[in-house]
Design a protein around this motif. Structure first.
Motif, PDB file in Angstrom:
ATOM      1  N   LEU A 164      16.457 -36.704-114.772  1.00 22.90           N
ATOM      2  CA  LEU A 164      16.638 -37.984-115.449  1.00 22.90           C
ATOM      3  C   LEU A 164      18.128 -38.171-115.725  1.00 22.90           C
ATOM      4  CD1 LEU A 164      15.353 -40.438-117.067  1.00 22.90           C
ATOM      5  CD2 LEU A 164      15.511 -38.953-119.064  1.00 22.90           C
ATOM      6  N   THR A 165      18.686 -39.294-115.253  1.00 23.50           N
ATOM      7  CA  THR A 165      20.105 -39.551-115.482  1.00 23.50           C
ATOM      8  C   THR A 165      20.277 -40.782-116.361  1.00 23.50           C
ATOM      9  OG1 THR A 165      20.680 -38.558-113.367  1.00 23.50           O
ATOM     10  CG2 THR A 165      22.344 -39.959-114.373  1.00 23.50           C
ATOM     11  N   LEU A 166      21.081 -40.585-117.380  1.00 25.99           N
ATOM     12  CA  LEU A 166      21.399 -41.665-118.304  1.00 25.99           C
ATOM     13  C   LEU A 166      22.825 -42.114-118.025  1.00 25.99           C
ATOM     14  CD1 LEU A 166      21.325 -43.270-121.070  1.00 25.99           C
ATOM     15  CD2 LEU A 166      21.906 -41.115-122.161  1.00 25.99           C
ATOM     16  N   ARG A 167      22.986 -43.401-117.757  1.00 24.43           N
ATOM     17  CA  ARG A 167      24.311 -43.962-117.528  1.00 24.43           C
ATOM     18  C   ARG A 167      24.504 -45.148-118.448  1.00 24.43           C
ATOM     19  NH1 ARG A 167      26.166 -42.820-111.989  1.00 24.43           N
ATOM     20  NH2 ARG A 167      24.577 -41.488-111.114  1.00 24.43           N
ATOM     21  N   ALA A 168      25.682 -45.251-119.010  1.00 25.30           N
ATOM     22  CA  ALA A 168      25.971 -46.404-119.852  1.00 25.30           C
ATOM     23  C   ALA A 168      27.448 -46.737-119.715  1.00 25.30           C
ATOM     24  CB  ALA A 168      25.625 -46.091-121.303  1.00 25.30           C
ATOM     25  N   SER A 169      27.762 -48.007-119.826  1.00 31.16           N
ATOM     26  CA  SER A 169      29.167 -48.392-119.753  1.00 31.16           C
ATOM     27  C   SER A 169      29.516 -49.326-120.895  1.00 31.16           C
ATOM     28  CB  SER A 169      29.461 -49.054-118.413  1.00 31.16           C
ATOM     29  OG  SER A 169      28.619 -50.162-118.235  1.00 31.16           O
ATOM     30  N   ARG A 170      30.779 -49.278-121.263  1.00 31.92           N
ATOM     31  CA  ARG A 170      31.257 -50.100-122.370  1.00 31.92           C
ATOM     32  C   ARG A 170      32.218 -51.144-121.844  1.00 31.92           C
ATOM     33  NH1 ARG A 170      33.107 -45.564-126.669  1.00 31.92           N
ATOM     34  NH2 ARG A 170      35.056 -46.663-126.393  1.00 31.92           N
ATOM     35  N   ALA A 171      32.452 -52.163-122.665  1.00 34.99           N
ATOM     36  CA  ALA A 171      33.353 -53.242-122.276  1.00 34.99           C
ATOM     37  C   ALA A 171      34.759 -52.719-122.004  1.00 34.99           C
ATOM     38  CB  ALA A 171      33.379 -54.307-123.364  1.00 34.99           C
ATOM     39  N   ASP A 172      35.157 -51.625-122.664  1.00 43.14           N
ATOM     40  CA  ASP A 172      36.511 -51.096-122.473  1.00 43.14           C
ATOM     41  C   ASP A 172      36.589 -50.077-121.336  1.00 43.14           C
ATOM     42  OD1 ASP A 172      35.159 -49.056-123.671  1.00 43.14           O
ATOM     43  OD2 ASP A 172      36.531 -48.783-125.335  1.00 43.14           O
ATOM     44  N   GLU A 173      35.592 -50.141-120.398  1.00 37.79           N
ATOM     45  CA  GLU A 173      35.647 -49.346-119.174  1.00 37.79           C
ATOM     46  C   GLU A 173      35.356 -47.865-119.375  1.00 37.79           C
ATOM     47  OE1 GLU A 173      38.001 -50.576-115.950  1.00 37.79           O
ATOM     48  OE2 GLU A 173      36.616 -52.198-116.347  1.00 37.79           O
ATOM     49  N   VAL A 174      34.919 -47.496-120.555  1.00 33.07           N
ATOM     50  CA  VAL A 174      34.523 -46.105-120.769  1.00 33.07           C
ATOM     51  C   VAL A 174      33.079 -45.965-120.303  1.00 33.07           C
ATOM     52  CG1 VAL A 174      34.055 -44.341-122.514  1.00 33.07           C
ATOM     53  CG2 VAL A 174      36.109 -45.743-122.682  1.00 33.07           C
ATOM     54  N   ASP A 175      32.809 -44.910-119.557  1.00 34.29           N
ATOM     55  CA  ASP A 175      31.438 -44.670-119.096  1.00 34.29           C
ATOM     56  C   ASP A 175      30.858 -43.439-119.780  1.00 34.29           C
ATOM     57  OD1 ASP A 175      31.725 -46.756-117.383  1.00 34.29           O
ATOM     58  OD2 ASP A 175      31.839 -45.555-115.560  1.00 34.29           O
ATOM     59  N   TYR A 176      29.568 -43.494-119.968  1.00 31.25           N
ATOM     60  CA  TYR A 176      28.839 -42.316-120.430  1.00 31.25           C
ATOM     61  C   TYR A 176      27.875 -41.909-119.336  1.00 31.25           C
ATOM     62  CZ  TYR A 176      30.275 -43.404-125.217  1.00 31.25           C
ATOM     63  OH  TYR A 176      31.000 -43.640-126.349  1.00 31.25           O
ATOM     64  N   ARG A 177      27.721 -40.618-119.169  1.00 35.88           N
ATOM     65  CA  ARG A 177      26.753 -40.164-118.161  1.00 35.88           C
ATOM     66  C   ARG A 177      26.256 -38.773-118.525  1.00 35.88           C
ATOM     67  NH1 ARG A 177      29.568 -41.233-113.875  1.00 35.88           N
ATOM     68  NH2 ARG A 177      30.500 -39.191-113.632  1.00 35.88           N
ATOM     69  N   ARG A 178      24.978 -38.583-118.373  1.00 34.57           N
ATOM     70  CA  ARG A 178      24.415 -37.252-118.603  1.00 34.57           C
ATOM     71  C   ARG A 178      23.057 -37.155-117.933  1.00 34.57           C
ATOM     72  NH1 ARG A 178      24.713 -33.811-124.180  1.00 34.57           N
ATOM     73  NH2 ARG A 178      23.803 -31.921-123.324  1.00 34.57           N
ATOM     74  N   SER A 179      22.769 -35.969-117.410  1.00 34.51           N
ATOM     75  CA  SER A 179      21.492 -35.764-116.723  1.00 34.51           C
ATOM     76  C   SER A 179      20.670 -34.688-117.410  1.00 34.51           C
ATOM     77  CB  SER A 179      21.736 -35.349-115.274  1.00 34.51           C
ATOM     78  OG  SER A 179      22.384 -36.400-114.589  1.00 34.51           O
ATOM     79  N   PHE A 180      19.373 -34.831-117.289  1.00 36.23           N
ATOM     80  CA  PHE A 180      18.448 -33.889-117.910  1.00 36.23           C
ATOM     81  C   PHE A 180      17.323 -33.585-116.931  1.00 36.23           C
ATOM     82  CE2 PHE A 180      20.190 -36.864-120.932  1.00 36.23           C
ATOM     83  CZ  PHE A 180      20.684 -36.046-121.937  1.00 36.23           C
ATOM     84  N   TYR A 181      16.904 -32.332-116.918  1.00 42.13           N
ATOM     85  CA  TYR A 181      15.710 -32.000-116.148  1.00 42.13           C
ATOM     86  C   TYR A 181      14.494 -32.195-117.034  1.00 42.13           C
ATOM     87  CZ  TYR A 181      18.006 -30.396-112.007  1.00 42.13           C
ATOM     88  OH  TYR A 181      18.713 -30.372-110.851  1.00 42.13           O
ATOM     89  N   LEU A 182      13.597 -33.037-116.565  1.00 42.84           N
ATOM     90  CA  LEU A 182      12.387 -33.265-117.348  1.00 42.84           C
ATOM     91  C   LEU A 182      11.379 -32.168-117.040  1.00 42.84           C
ATOM     92  CD1 LEU A 182      11.818 -37.109-116.976  1.00 42.84           C
ATOM     93  CD2 LEU A 182      12.970 -35.872-118.796  1.00 42.84           C
ATOM     94  N   PRO A 183      10.661 -31.734-118.067  1.00 44.30           N
ATOM     95  CA  PRO A 183       9.606 -30.754-117.820  1.00 44.30           C
ATOM     96  C   PRO A 183       8.440 -31.434-117.092  1.00 44.30           C
ATOM     97  CG  PRO A 183       9.631 -31.427-120.118  1.00 44.30           C
ATOM     98  CD  PRO A 183      10.800 -32.091-119.473  1.00 44.30           C
ATOM     99  N   ASP A 184       7.551 -30.647-116.558  1.00 44.41           N
ATOM    100  CA  ASP A 184       6.373 -31.210-115.892  1.00 44.41           C
ATOM    101  C   ASP A 184       5.553 -32.007-116.903  1.00 44.41           C
ATOM    102  OD1 ASP A 184       7.050 -30.045-113.545  1.00 44.41           O
ATOM    103  OD2 ASP A 184       5.869 -28.229-113.890  1.00 44.41           O
ATOM    104  N   GLY A 185       4.845 -32.985-116.385  1.00 41.37           N
ATOM    105  CA  GLY A 185       3.892 -33.698-117.227  1.00 41.37           C
ATOM    106  C   GLY A 185       4.494 -34.773-118.102  1.00 41.37           C
ATOM    107  N   VAL A 186       5.652 -35.336-117.695  1.00 41.39           N
ATOM    108  CA  VAL A 186       6.192 -36.487-118.425  1.00 41.39           C
ATOM    109  C   VAL A 186       5.815 -37.750-117.665  1.00 41.39           C
ATOM    110  CG1 VAL A 186       8.302 -37.721-119.030  1.00 41.39           C
ATOM    111  CG2 VAL A 186       8.111 -35.307-119.549  1.00 41.39           C
ATOM    112  N   ASP A 187       5.250 -38.693-118.387  1.00 42.16           N
ATOM    113  CA  ASP A 187       4.855 -39.955-117.771  1.00 42.16           C
ATOM    114  C   ASP A 187       6.012 -40.948-117.913  1.00 42.16           C
ATOM    115  OD1 ASP A 187       3.698 -42.234-116.840  1.00 42.16           O
ATOM    116  OD2 ASP A 187       1.947 -42.148-118.156  1.00 42.16           O
ATOM    117  N   PHE A 188       6.905 -40.920-116.932  1.00 42.42           N
ATOM    118  CA  PHE A 188       8.127 -41.737-117.023  1.00 42.42           C
ATOM    119  C   PHE A 188       7.809 -43.229-117.082  1.00 42.42           C
ATOM    120  CE2 PHE A 188      12.053 -43.644-115.120  1.00 42.42           C
ATOM    121  CZ  PHE A 188      12.921 -43.268-116.125  1.00 42.42           C
TER     122      PHE A 188
END
Lengths: 117, 140
Positions: free
Chosen positions: A61-85
């Motif tokens: 699962l990758t989370l990406r976000a951006s701000r008006a001032d061009e700063v980006d956030y990004r982080r990834s997570f491994y989901l365990p089995d059995g998550v209903d995305f």
């Protein structure tokens, strides 16, 4: 069963992202779990809800976000089995993102009916 | 190309991984201690100060100007989630107080503060003597 390892494990796939993308900040997160869901809370100051993207690739699962001032956030997570995305929900308030990742009912034990032959 | 962020990120990651290998299941306090992140921008006629304080309510904030020092105080408390087990807690739960020496004199009566999307923005008008002035050039 889900373990902490599953949720926070990082691999080289994570490193590869810094090559193909703009530099990004890694947001601070809290991760909680109860019998029904995993709860991921991330600090994303200055981000508005239309600038948040959640992407699931396999179990990453990758989370990406951006701000008006061009700063980006990004982080990834491994989901365990059995998550209903498909049933996951995300809510952004005062720069704090909460993602609810429900555990799938299919992962819970089921009774199989035996028919008379 | 030298890339500050990715190098830093890699260091953090290595640290993260080390912590994880050694690790108790709950990892705390791996974030920088100078929270919140503060930016001071000089926009000529005024100064713009921003503080990134996601999840902090306006009622829990206190802003003070004393001579040339701006102080922002506040607290952020973690919501206790009943019945949840903790995998990871990186988001700081704390009382904070940060003081900044302002780069120029400001008019303390003309300060505006707004809080939106977890960002506190403080606009400070410079004192008349501190504002930039255009110098006319006379024909020689």
């Amino acid at each position: 069963m889900a373990t902490d390892k599953n949720l926070v494990k990082k691999t080289n796939a994570h490193l590869a992202q810094t090559i193909d993308d703009r530099p990004a900040l890694s947001p601070a997160v809290d991760i909680y779990e109860n019998q029904d869901e995993y709860l991921l809370i991330a600090d994303l100051p200055a981000v508005t809800s239309d600038n948040v993207k959640l992407h699931l690739d396999g179990e990453l699962l990758t989370l990406r976000a951006s701000r008006a001032d061009e700063v980006d956030y990004r982080r990834s997570f491994y989901l365990p089995d059995g998550v209903d995305f498909q049933r996951s929900r995300a809510d952004l308030k005062d720069g704090v993102l909460s993602i609810s990742l429900p555990k799938s009912t299919a992962a819970k034990p089921r009774r199989i009916q035996v028919r008379a032959g | 190309m030298f890339n500050y962020f990715s190098d830093f990120d890699r260091t953090l990651q290595a640290f993260d991984e080390l912590l994880h290998r050694l690790g108790p299941p709950v990892v705390r306090g791996e974030r920088p201690t100078s929270w919140p992140r503060i930016t001071v921008h000089d926009a000529g006629e005024r100064l713009a100060v921003t503080a990134e304080i996601p999840g902090v309510a306006a009622a829990d904030l206190d802003i003070e100007i004393d001579k040339g020092t701006l102080t922002v105080r506040g607290k952020r408390e973690r919501t206790v989630l009943e019945g949840y087990s903790v995998h990871r807690q990186e988001r700081p739960s704390l009382s904070f107080s940060r003081s900044i020496a302002l780069p120029s004199e400001v008019d303390p009566d003309r300060v505006k503060a707004t809080l939106k999307d977890g960002v506190l923005r403080i606009a400070l008008d410079k004192a008349p003597t501190a504002k930039p002035r255009r110098i006319a050039i006379k024909n020689g």
